[in-house]
Scaffold this motif. Structure first.
Motif, PDB file in Angstrom:
ATOM      1  N   ILE A 153     -10.878  10.970   7.137  1.00 28.05           N
ATOM      2  CA  ILE A 153      -9.700  11.795   6.852  1.00 28.05           C
ATOM      3  C   ILE A 153      -8.806  11.185   5.781  1.00 28.05           C
ATOM      4  N   ILE A 154      -8.996   9.892   5.488  1.00 27.62           N
ATOM      5  CA  ILE A 154      -8.179   9.218   4.474  1.00 27.62           C
ATOM      6  C   ILE A 154      -9.115   8.570   3.459  1.00 27.62           C
ATOM      7  N   THR A 155      -8.949   8.891   2.202  1.00 27.45           N
ATOM      8  CA  THR A 155      -9.737   8.281   1.140  1.00 27.45           C
ATOM      9  C   THR A 155      -9.035   7.019   0.664  1.00 27.45           C
ATOM     10  N   VAL A 156      -9.727   5.875   0.695  1.00 25.80           N
ATOM     11  CA  VAL A 156      -9.172   4.625   0.188  1.00 25.80           C
ATOM     12  C   VAL A 156      -9.403   4.572  -1.319  1.00 25.80           C
ATOM     13  N   GLY A 201       0.838  -1.193   0.000  1.00 25.33           N
ATOM     14  CA  GLY A 201       0.000   0.000   0.000  1.00 25.33           C
ATOM     15  C   GLY A 201       0.869   1.238   0.000  1.00 25.33           C
ATOM     16  N   LEU A 202       0.266   2.376  -0.244  1.00 25.49           N
ATOM     17  CA  LEU A 202       0.984   3.650  -0.276  1.00 25.49           C
ATOM     18  C   LEU A 202       0.005   4.759   0.057  1.00 25.49           C
ATOM     19  N   ALA A 203       0.453   5.667   0.920  1.00 26.16           N
ATOM     20  CA  ALA A 203      -0.373   6.822   1.268  1.00 26.16           C
ATOM     21  C   ALA A 203       0.288   8.101   0.786  1.00 26.16           C
ATOM     22  N   ALA A 206      -4.790  10.220   0.860  1.00 30.70           N
ATOM     23  CA  ALA A 206      -5.307   9.059   0.138  1.00 30.70           C
ATOM     24  C   ALA A 206      -4.445   7.844   0.436  1.00 30.70           C
ATOM     25  N   LEU A 207      -5.083   6.679   0.503  1.00 31.92           N
ATOM     26  CA  LEU A 207      -4.408   5.393   0.670  1.00 31.92           C
ATOM     27  C   LEU A 207      -4.714   4.542  -0.547  1.00 31.92           C
ATOM     28  N   PHE A 208      -3.682   4.077  -1.236  1.00 32.12           N
ATOM     29  CA  PHE A 208      -3.836   3.296  -2.457  1.00 32.12           C
ATOM     30  C   PHE A 208      -3.579   1.828  -2.153  1.00 32.12           C
ATOM     31  N   VAL A 209      -4.525   0.961  -2.526  1.00 31.13           N
ATOM     32  CA  VAL A 209      -4.415  -0.471  -2.252  1.00 31.13           C
ATOM     33  C   VAL A 209      -4.805  -1.265  -3.485  1.00 31.13           C
TER      34      VAL A 209
END
Length: 610
Positions: free
Chosen positions: A98-101, A69-71, A79-82
């Protein structure tokens, strides 16, 4: 009173997220250095899949505990990318307020940055946590947005992480030559020959797996994978040098290494690397695992940073006869443990079996078999809806007891002194539905299609990945992960470069070990996966005029007959399964106790038998 053996796995929730406060602390650190954003990958300086506790920056910051993953944290959004394995898990672990997946299948980090960075802004990154190619992608995204990219000397998450764990310093020991199958000296000779062929002056070994393989050593710096963190410098001419983070090097290993390589402290690595760069020396760094910081240091010392494949990776992927023999022995031992576990699960299920109880029971059966060094990854033990989370990890907070009419998916593996295993079985608890049996059978058909595949030399994993999906596709179904990954020999359970996936571009070669694990997941209901390990081998086809390859199935454990719809499976695939079950029965029965032997006899009856 008997003291219980220590367990390899714990079930506390590994999430460390504290809501907005950690994101805000990072933003305060950004303001101090006058930057507008920071990239937080799940990575250490070796691009490891499993990282030490002090490198779990992404989990500490966001709460997401997946293995990839990467934020990106900007001043007013994050944003958090999965990937597809974690699209269910990530939203449950992070504060989505607060964090968009962001699923990678929808948007890449670079595309997102191109749309969200503003002209004149600065995006910061830690050059030890990104490869040169990764930095180039970030730079292109920043330029597209009219922004700039800046390397920072100190990681900003580390600066705000109170109580950050210390770096690991586990014991490093020799891996016996009779299990390795090749001496350190012979391996170094092969590496130097590859360097000469490629016009390379020095190789930087940055991948701890390649370090372990080259020098026949095993460490304990990473949970579940016997690695020692560090680097090596292998010049085309002259002595190699080994830089281990841990000072705990056992005497046997030290004595074995001294004739071949200098043992140097990690603190000496940068200066020694610079010393090998004089005269525009060409220094190979691994495109997959080398940090961008290494490229920067080579170029600053007037060397030529040759970014490409570490030749050790391809050498390590092809197992020699000793490694294959050890792997077969490990799979026999593991098959006994898994079969005992499946028999126990069948007996215990009517009274109720929790996910944690299943993990602990399977670990106990493996310990009883001997030579167990660790599990090869945290066991995925998912009942009912938890089975639909591809990389689910049970905690005391999420533990549930399997109910009648549900499926129980258990994906597990072991690290034995002579080999690494990985197996998934999906088991019916009570009576399955017709839909469950249909989906399971289609997954099984895909598994058998891979196991039975015969293909010409030069074929890649991408070319055969579709074999595993055809039956699912016919029903409008699919799964969002690869079909198979490479596996090491008492090394990583996930080993490259070989894989069976849409992105598997490396040709399969005899001696490579891979997993065969198609699946199907119905969100919030159940998951199905069937996994065996397979060995690439040469095949002779009467009348053929091409060099052909196929697979030997290494894993030995029954597949749940109760979940099979014979009409969907078909006669040819049923014959394969009956033959596989006969092989499992013949191999394991002599070493099982009477009740388990009787259970295995029933579990491996031909499909047509009552």
């Amino acid at each position: 009173m008997t003291t219980p053996l220590p367990r390899f796995q714990t079930f506390d929730d590994p999430s460390h997220a504290k809501g907005p406060e950690r994101i805000e602390a990072l933003r305060a650190a950004l303001r101090e250095i006058r930057a507008d954003g920071f990239v937080v990958p799940r990575a250490d300086e070796h691009q490891s899949e499993y990282v030490p506790a002090n490198a779990e920056r992404l989990a500490w910051l966001t709460g997401f505990t997946g293995s990839a993953g990467l934020a990106v944290v900007l001043a007013d959004e994050a944003a958090l990318f999965v990937d597809g394995r974690y699209t269910l898990q990530a939203p449950e672990q992070v504060d989505t307020g607060i964090i968009t997946v962001v699923p990678l299948v929808e948007t890449t980090p670079e595309a997102w940055l191109g749309a969200h960075l503003k002209p004149g802004q600065t995006l910061a990154y830690d050059p030890w946590l990104h490869t040169p190619d990764g930095v180039a992608r970030l730079e292109r995204a920043a330029i597209k947005a009219g922004a700039s990219l800046r390397a920072v000397p100190d990681n900003l998450v580390d600066a705000v992480w109170a109580g950050r764990p210390r770096p690991p310093a586990g014991r490093v020991a020799a891996h016996p030559d009779d299990l390795a199958g090749e001496t350190r000296s012979d391996k170094l000779d092969r590496i130097r020959a590859a360097l000469a062929e490629g016009g390379i002056d020095t190789l930087v070994i940055s991948d701890p797996h390649n370090l372990a393989w080259t020098f026949n050593l095993r460490g304990s710096d990473i949970a579940h994978t016997p690695l020692a963190l560090g680097y090596a410098l292998v010049p085309r001419e002259g002595r190699a040098a080994l830089y281990l983070t841990s000072p705990q090097i056992d005497a046997d290993l030290r004595a074995a290494l001294e004739p071949l390589a200098d043992l140097r402290p990690r603190s000496a690595f940068d200066a020694d690397l610079a010393g090998l760069c004089t005269g525009a020396a060409r220094v190979r760094i691994d495109a997959a695992t080398a940090a961008a910081a290494l490229k920067d240091r080579i170029e600053a010392a007037d060397g030529v940073a040759d970014v490409g494949a570490d030749p050790v990776t391809a050498m390590k992927a092809v197992k020699n006869p000793a490694e294959i023999a050890g792997t077969r022995a490990a799979h026999h031992r593991d098959g006994l443990a898994v079969t005992r576990f499946l028999a126990w699960l069948d007996r215990a299920a009517p009274e109720g079996v929790s996910e944690i109880a299943a993990v602990e029971a399977l670990e106990d059966f493996r310990k009883e078999g001997g030579l167990l060094r660790d599990v090869s990854f945290p066991t995925i033990s998912g009942s009912g809806p938890n089975g639909a989370i591809v990389h689910y990890r049970v905690t005391r907070a999420t533990d549930r007891t399997a109910q009648p009419g549900e499926l129980f998916l258990i994906d597990s593996g072991a690290q034995y002194a002579d080999g690494t295993t990985d197996i998934t079985r999906t088991v019916a608890i009570g009576t399955p539905t017709d839909a469950m049996r249909d989906r399971f059978t289609r997954v099984l058909k895909g598994h058998i299609a891979i196991a039975r595949a015969v293909f010409p030399e030069g074929t890649t994993g991408a070319q055969i990945d579709a074999f595993a999906r055809m039956s699912l596709w016919e029903a409008g179904l699919d799964y969002d992960h690869g079909t198979g990954h490479g596996v090491g020999a008492f090394l990583s359970v996930h080993e490259g470069p070989q894989r069976i996936a849409k992105t598997g571009t490396v040709a399969l070669k005899p001696g490579m070990i891979l997993s065969n694990e198609p699946g199907y997941y119905r969100s919030h209901a159940y998951g199905i996966r069937i996994e065996n390990l397979i060995l690439v081998e040469a095949r002779t086809i009467p009348g053929g005029d091409r060099t052909m390859l196929g697979f030997e199935t290494l894993t030995l454990a029954p597949i749940d007959r109760r979940l099979i719809d014979p009409a969907v499976l078909g006669a040819r695939d049923a014959a394969w399964l009956d033959a596989y079950h006969a092989r499992v029965r013949e191999a394991l029965s002599p070493d099982l106790d009477g009740p388990t032997r009787d259970w295995l006899e029933a579990a491996t009856r031909p499909l047509g038998a009552v």
